[in-house]
Design a protein around this motif. Structure first.
Motif, short mmCIF file in Angstrom:
data_model
loop_
_atom_site.label_atom_id
_atom_site.label_comp_id
_atom_site.label_asym_id
_atom_site.label_seq_id
_atom_site.Cartn_x
_atom_site.Cartn_y
_atom_site.Cartn_z
N SER A 1 0.82 -1.22 0.00
CA SER A 1 0.00 0.00 0.00
C SER A 1 0.85 1.26 0.00
O SER A 1 0.46 2.28 -0.55
N LEU A 2 2.00 1.20 0.67
CA LEU A 2 2.88 2.37 0.79
C LEU A 2 4.26 2.00 0.27
O LEU A 2 4.53 0.83 -0.04
N GLU A 3 5.14 2.97 0.28
CA GLU A 3 6.51 2.70 -0.20
C GLU A 3 7.23 1.73 0.75
O GLU A 3 8.02 0.90 0.31
N HIS A 4 6.96 1.87 2.04
CA HIS A 4 7.63 1.02 3.04
C HIS A 4 6.62 0.14 3.77
O HIS A 4 5.46 0.50 3.90
N ARG A 5 7.10 -1.01 4.23
CA ARG A 5 6.25 -1.88 5.03
C ARG A 5 6.94 -2.15 6.36
O ARG A 5 8.11 -1.80 6.55
N LYS A 6 6.21 -2.78 7.32
CA LYS A 6 6.80 -3.14 8.61
C LYS A 6 8.06 -3.98 8.38
O LYS A 6 8.05 -4.81 7.49
N PRO A 7 9.15 -3.82 9.08
CA PRO A 7 9.29 -3.09 10.36
C PRO A 7 9.48 -1.59 10.24
O PRO A 7 9.70 -0.92 11.25
N HIS A 8 9.40 -1.03 9.02
CA HIS A 8 9.46 0.43 8.88
C HIS A 8 8.23 1.04 9.58
O HIS A 8 7.15 0.46 9.51
N PRO A 9 8.41 2.18 10.21
CA PRO A 9 7.25 2.77 10.92
C PRO A 9 6.20 3.40 10.00
O PRO A 9 5.10 3.73 10.45
N ALA A 10 6.51 3.55 8.70
CA ALA A 10 5.63 4.31 7.79
C ALA A 10 4.14 3.91 7.84
O ALA A 10 3.28 4.80 7.94
#
Ligand code: PGA
Ligand code: MG
Length: 228
Positions: free
Chosen positions: A154-163
Motif C-alpha cells: 500500500s505504501l513505499e515502506h512496510r513493517k518493520p518500517h514505521p511508515a
C-alpha cells in the motif's frame, strides 16, 4: 482491561487513552499458513519443483509476499531470474483461494467487538499484499471491524518500517500515545517501537520460529481474550 493486564506492564491509565488499535493480520488475527502453503506449492508444481511444508512456510510468512517467495526460491535453489514469474504465479493461486483453510484465532472476534463497542478505531496493518488481505478479511467476516486496511504494497515502506503505522496515526489524527500495535512478529514490535507506539505481541503466531518475547513487546499475551 483486567488487573492482570496492568500487572503485566500496561497501565489502565494508558489504556484509557487508547483511541486506535493497529492489528497485524497473518499469525495475529488469522491462521492463514495453510492457504499460503497451498498457493506456494501450486506455484512450485507449475514449474516442476518439489513442494515445501507448512512448518517452513510458517517460518517465512510475515515480511510480505516478495520475501516469502525469496525464501522459497533459496530453499529450493530456484534462480533469482525466476523470482517475478514465481511471485506472480503464487499471487494468482493465492488470490484464487485465499480462504479455504484459514481460521480466525480464538478471542479475536470477541476483542474486535469489544473495540467496536468502546469506539476504538481499528486498523489492519499487514505485510500481506492489499488485495488478498482484503479478500481474506471479507471471507472471514472481519472486514466490517476495520476502518483502515494497509497492505505490504500500500505504501513505499512496510513493517518493520514505521511508515504504515505513522500513516494510520495521521489517518485518524492521533498521536503515538493514543495507539497500540498488536502483532505476532518482531516486524510488528519493531515498527511500533520506531513509531513510538506501544506494542502487544501474541505468542501463538509465526515470528520466523523465534520466541517473540526476545523482541521485548510492552505486553505478551497467549490470547486476545486476555484483554477482555
Ligand atoms: O508476510 C505476510 O504476507 C503477512 O504478514 P503479516 O504478518 O504482516 O500479516
Ligand atoms: Mg504476522
Amino acid at each position: 482491561m483486567s488487573q492482570s493486564t496492568v500487572e503485566k506492564g500496561v497501565s489502565v491509565a494508558s489504556f484509557d487513552h487508547i483511541q486506535a488499535i493497529f492489528f497485524d493480520l497473518d499469525g495475529t488475527l488469522v491462521d492463514s499458513a495453510a492457504d499460503i502453503l497451498r498457493a506456494v506449492n501450486f506455484a512450485l508444481y507449475d514449474i516442476g519443483v518439489d513442494p515445501v511444508t507448512n512448518v517452513q512456510v510458517r517460518l517465512w510468512v510475515g515480511r510480505g509476499a516478495g520475501r516469502l517467495i525469496q525464501c522459497v526460491r533459496e530453499y529450493r535453489g530456484i534462480a533469482p531470474e525466476r523470482h517475478e514469474e514465481l511471485l506472480a504465479s503464487f499471487m494468482k493461486h493465492y488470490q484464487a483461494d485465499v480462504c479455504v483453510d484459514s481460521t480466525v484465532y480464538a478471542g479475536v472476534r470477541e476483542f474486535l467487538t469489544w473495540c467496536q463497542q468502546h469506539k476504538i478505531h481499528v486498523a489492519c496493518i499487514t505485510n500481506k499484499p492489499y488485495q488478498p488481505a482484503l479478500k481474506l478479511l471479507k471471507a472471514l467476516n472481519l472486514l466490517e471491524y476495520f476502518s483502515l486496511v494497509l497492505g505490504g504494497d500500500s505504501l513505499e515502506h512496510r513493517k518493520p518500517h514505521p511508515a504504515p503505522l505513522l500513516h494510520a496515526l495521521s489517518h485518524y489524527g492521533l498521536k503515538p500515545e493514543h495507539a497500540l500495535m498488536i502483532g505476532d512478529s518482531r516486524n510488528d514490535v519493531e515498527s511500533a517501537r520506531a513509531a513510538s507506539i506501544r506494542s502487544i505481541a501474541v505468542s501463538y503466531g509465526y515470528n520466523h520460529g523465534e520466541p517473540i518475547a526476545a523482541s521485548e513487546p510492552d505486553l505478551l499475551l497467549d490470547s486476545l481474550a486476555e484483554l477482555l
